[in-house]
Design an enzyme around this catalytic site. Structure first.
Site, PDB file in Angstrom:
ATOM      1  N   HIS A 108      29.650  37.393  -1.834  1.00 18.16           N
ATOM      2  CA  HIS A 108      29.790  38.750  -2.385  1.00 18.16           C
ATOM      3  C   HIS A 108      29.260  39.669  -1.301  1.00 18.16           C
ATOM      4  O   HIS A 108      29.693  39.531  -0.146  1.00 18.16           O
ATOM      5  CB  HIS A 108      29.085  38.887  -3.745  1.00 18.16           C
ATOM      6  CG  HIS A 108      29.438  40.170  -4.428  1.00 18.16           C
ATOM      7  ND1 HIS A 108      28.546  41.184  -4.625  1.00 18.16           N
ATOM      8  CD2 HIS A 108      30.617  40.610  -4.906  1.00 18.16           C
ATOM      9  CE1 HIS A 108      29.169  42.210  -5.209  1.00 18.16           C
ATOM     10  NE2 HIS A 108      30.417  41.891  -5.399  1.00 18.16           N
ATOM     11  N   GLU A 139      32.787  34.791  -8.115  1.00 15.85           N
ATOM     12  CA  GLU A 139      32.680  35.790  -7.051  1.00 15.85           C
ATOM     13  C   GLU A 139      31.316  35.698  -6.378  1.00 15.85           C
ATOM     14  O   GLU A 139      30.349  36.262  -6.859  1.00 15.85           O
ATOM     15  CB  GLU A 139      32.905  37.195  -7.628  1.00 15.85           C
ATOM     16  CG  GLU A 139      33.049  38.253  -6.541  1.00 15.85           C
ATOM     17  CD  GLU A 139      33.403  39.630  -7.094  1.00 15.85           C
ATOM     18  OE1 GLU A 139      33.202  39.846  -8.299  1.00 15.85           O
ATOM     19  OE2 GLU A 139      33.858  40.468  -6.314  1.00 15.85           O
ATOM     20  N   ASP A 186      36.836  42.460 -14.054  1.00 13.65           N
ATOM     21  CA  ASP A 186      35.415  42.236 -14.293  1.00 13.65           C
ATOM     22  C   ASP A 186      34.996  42.383 -15.751  1.00 13.65           C
ATOM     23  O   ASP A 186      33.835  42.683 -16.038  1.00 13.65           O
ATOM     24  CB  ASP A 186      34.584  43.185 -13.420  1.00 13.65           C
ATOM     25  CG  ASP A 186      34.213  42.531 -12.087  1.00 13.65           C
ATOM     26  OD1 ASP A 186      33.672  41.422 -12.110  1.00 13.65           O
ATOM     27  OD2 ASP A 186      34.477  43.135 -11.041  1.00 13.65           O
ATOM     28  N   HIS A 224      41.896  40.059 -10.142  1.00  7.07           N
ATOM     29  CA  HIS A 224      40.466  40.334 -10.349  1.00  7.07           C
ATOM     30  C   HIS A 224      40.232  41.358 -11.450  1.00  7.07           C
ATOM     31  O   HIS A 224      40.671  42.502 -11.341  1.00  7.07           O
ATOM     32  CB  HIS A 224      39.846  40.840  -9.044  1.00  7.07           C
ATOM     33  CG  HIS A 224      38.365  40.676  -8.971  1.00  7.07           C
ATOM     34  ND1 HIS A 224      37.758  39.508  -8.557  1.00  7.07           N
ATOM     35  CD2 HIS A 224      37.346  41.514  -9.276  1.00  7.07           C
ATOM     36  CE1 HIS A 224      36.449  39.644  -8.592  1.00  7.07           C
ATOM     37  NE2 HIS A 224      36.163  40.862  -9.028  1.00  7.07           N
ATOM     38  N   HIS A 239      35.570  40.251   0.340  1.00  7.35           N
ATOM     39  CA  HIS A 239      34.106  40.389   0.487  1.00  7.35           C
ATOM     40  C   HIS A 239      33.527  39.732   1.737  1.00  7.35           C
ATOM     41  O   HIS A 239      32.368  39.956   2.056  1.00  7.35           O
ATOM     42  CB  HIS A 239      33.341  39.850  -0.728  1.00  7.35           C
ATOM     43  CG  HIS A 239      33.285  40.791  -1.880  1.00  7.35           C
ATOM     44  ND1 HIS A 239      32.500  41.922  -1.863  1.00  7.35           N
ATOM     45  CD2 HIS A 239      33.909  40.778  -3.085  1.00  7.35           C
ATOM     46  CE1 HIS A 239      32.652  42.566  -3.020  1.00  7.35           C
ATOM     47  NE2 HIS A 239      33.502  41.900  -3.777  1.00  7.35           N
ATOM     48  N   ASP A 285      40.786  44.872  -9.831  1.00  6.81           N
ATOM     49  CA  ASP A 285      39.339  45.142  -9.974  1.00  6.81           C
ATOM     50  C   ASP A 285      39.041  46.070 -11.152  1.00  6.81           C
ATOM     51  O   ASP A 285      37.974  46.701 -11.194  1.00  6.81           O
ATOM     52  CB  ASP A 285      38.702  45.690  -8.685  1.00  6.81           C
ATOM     53  CG  ASP A 285      37.215  45.300  -8.587  1.00  6.81           C
ATOM     54  OD1 ASP A 285      36.722  44.535  -9.438  1.00  6.81           O
ATOM     55  OD2 ASP A 285      36.534  45.780  -7.666  1.00  6.81           O
ATOM     56  N   HIS A 289      40.874  40.687  -4.218  1.00  8.60           N
ATOM     57  CA  HIS A 289      40.863  42.141  -4.426  1.00  8.60           C
ATOM     58  C   HIS A 289      40.425  42.858  -3.141  1.00  8.60           C
ATOM     59  O   HIS A 289      39.274  43.204  -2.963  1.00  8.60           O
ATOM     60  CB  HIS A 289      40.007  42.551  -5.632  1.00  8.60           C
ATOM     61  CG  HIS A 289      38.563  42.116  -5.584  1.00  8.60           C
ATOM     62  ND1 HIS A 289      38.176  40.815  -5.365  1.00  8.60           N
ATOM     63  CD2 HIS A 289      37.409  42.817  -5.759  1.00  8.60           C
ATOM     64  CE1 HIS A 289      36.855  40.747  -5.390  1.00  8.60           C
ATOM     65  NE2 HIS A 289      36.355  41.944  -5.615  1.00  8.60           N
TER      66      HIS A 289
HETATM   67 ZN   LIG Z   1      34.246  42.360  -5.823  1.00 10.15          ZN
END
Ligand SMILES: [Zn+2]
Length: 424
Positions: free
Chosen positions: A178, A151, A48, A46, A219, A347, A240
């Protein structure tokens, strides 16, 4: 900084310089870690970056302006990916569940656009990857195999057709939720409306298995984790998340779920998010959030609110998470689920703060060096780096091939499955 005598400072500088030189040249654990990561692709679950590009303050959504050949403002750029020996990356194409403008699907398509253009912009360094074989081939060619992970299941807008279209655009995992509970799945950070997955939610998992898209259980609520494991025909991932037993945070995986992973074959990709890694940080964030709410209720002026919160943080400094704590979570997942069921999902670029020692994508080898010092074998570290995830991906691919032999794309709707007409 604490006041230090000038000569003390000089001495400190000398000691720090020699320590840095030693780390670079003669740390046998780090050397061994680097050698291992040359032999197997390090697959991170993961990152972003796509959202970081979208929300850039200077040039939002501008892939060219967010130059990965230079030193990027976030945690990720080509130089640091190389130093970190990243072999494959699941680039997150995240869409906030809280946004309500022209719909989630539009933002999801824009995130595909940003990620795909960023990958295409550096063809000598990044290549879109869709399969386990792609990852291995690109690793041998010295390119970072780039996979896309969605996600938040809100982006399918309750449509299995939309889910299939996203697969065809290149998405290889979907995090079922999420932070917002959906019509068909409970999120960890929201109310449990369904006790897990609804029947349509189970159909989403079945359809993902039929296509070969990884089911990501980061999540989601423990109920959703459990229901997904009941229905899953292929190995699942947690892209993650860390261990709930070490840090009591809703985003982490409880031991009861870890113990079910060997039978399913899936992996927990241990994350670096400070509040998921350190109980002290998790507790601090809880108190800081409460304080923020208090200030918000009492003060209407936003500048004054900011000033009061800054003053509160100055009086209550944020604790740090550490690399050693991340290693503790990896060890815990290993202990409960086994060495075949643990991987890494940083992450980076999705977090404001990072653990000390894991500041950006260049630091992954340091984590492997720490595990070497804890007695991990080279073979086990290869599993952690990439072999486990490759096995999971291959499992999802072979399950899809098998299911496609006798199952057509599902045309079921949420209205049919979750809201049957009351029989007369
Ligand atoms: Zn996340």
């Amino acid at each position: 900084m604490h006041p230090v005598h000038r000569s003390g400072l000089l001495l400190l500088a000398l000691v720090m310089t020699s320590a840095a030189t030693m780390t670079a040249q003669s740390d046998p654990a780090l050397e061994r870690a680097r050698k291992i990561l040359r032999s197997v692709p390090l697959i991170d679950g993961h990152n972003d970056l796509a959202w970081e590009i979208r929300s850039s303050k200077t040039a939002p959504r501008d892939v060219a302006a967010y130059d990965l050949r230079g030193h990027a403002p976030g945690h990720t750029d080509l130089e640091r990916l190389k130093a970190g020996q990243v072999g494959a990356q699941f680039w997150s194409i995240y869409v906030p569940g809280e946004v309500k403008d022209s719909g989630f699907a539009r933002i999801q398509l824009e995130q595909f656009d940003i990620a795909l253009r960023a990958i295409a912009r550096y063809p000598d360094r990044l290549t879109l990857a869709l399969t386990a074989a792609d990852i291995e081939r690109e690793f041998k060619r010295g390119r970072i195999a780039s996979l896309l992970g969605m996600e938040g299941g809100h982006v399918i807008e309750n449509s299995l057709g939309a889910l299939r279209a996203y697969y065809d655009l290149g998405a290889r995992y979907l995090t079922l939720t999420h932070n917002v509970t959906l019509d068909w799945a409970d999120a960890a950070a929201d109310s449990a409306r369904h006790g897990g997955l609804t029947e349509f939610g189970r159909e989403v998992v079945r359809e993902m298995n039929r296509m070969g898209m990884l089911v990501d259980l980061s999540h989601v609520s423990p109920g959703t984790m459990s229901d997904a494991l009941d229905v899953a025909e292929a190995p699942v991932i947690f892209s993650h998340s860390s261990a709930r037993a070490l840090t009591d945070h809703v985003r982490n995986v409880p031991d009861s779920i870890l113990q079910r992973l060997p039978k399913n074959g899936g992996v927990v990709m241990v994350t670096f998010v400070p509040a998921f890694v350190s109980q002290e940080v998790a507790d601090w964030e809880k108190i800081a959030t409460e304080e923020g709410k208090k200030v918000e209720a009492q003060v209407s002026d936003t500048v004054e609110r900011r000033r009061q919160m800054d003053a509160w943080v100055a009086a209550h400094p944020r604790p740090d998470a550490t690399l050693a704590q991340v290693a503790d979570h990896i060890d815990h997942v290993r202990k409960l689920a086994g060495v075949d069921h643990v991987a890494i999902g940083s992450d980076f670029d999705g977090i404001e703060h990072t653990p000390v020692g894991l500041e950006n994508v260049s630091t992954f080898p340091q984590l492997f060096a720490e595990l070497i010092r804890r007695g991990w074998s080279d073979d086990d570290l290869r599993k952690l780096a990439g072999r486990n995830l490759l096995r999971v991906l291959r499992g999802a691919e072979s399950t899809a091939t098998r299911l496609q032999r006798d199952r057509q794309p599902s045309t079921r709707t949420i209205e049919q499955l979750d809201r049957p007409p009351v029989s007369s």
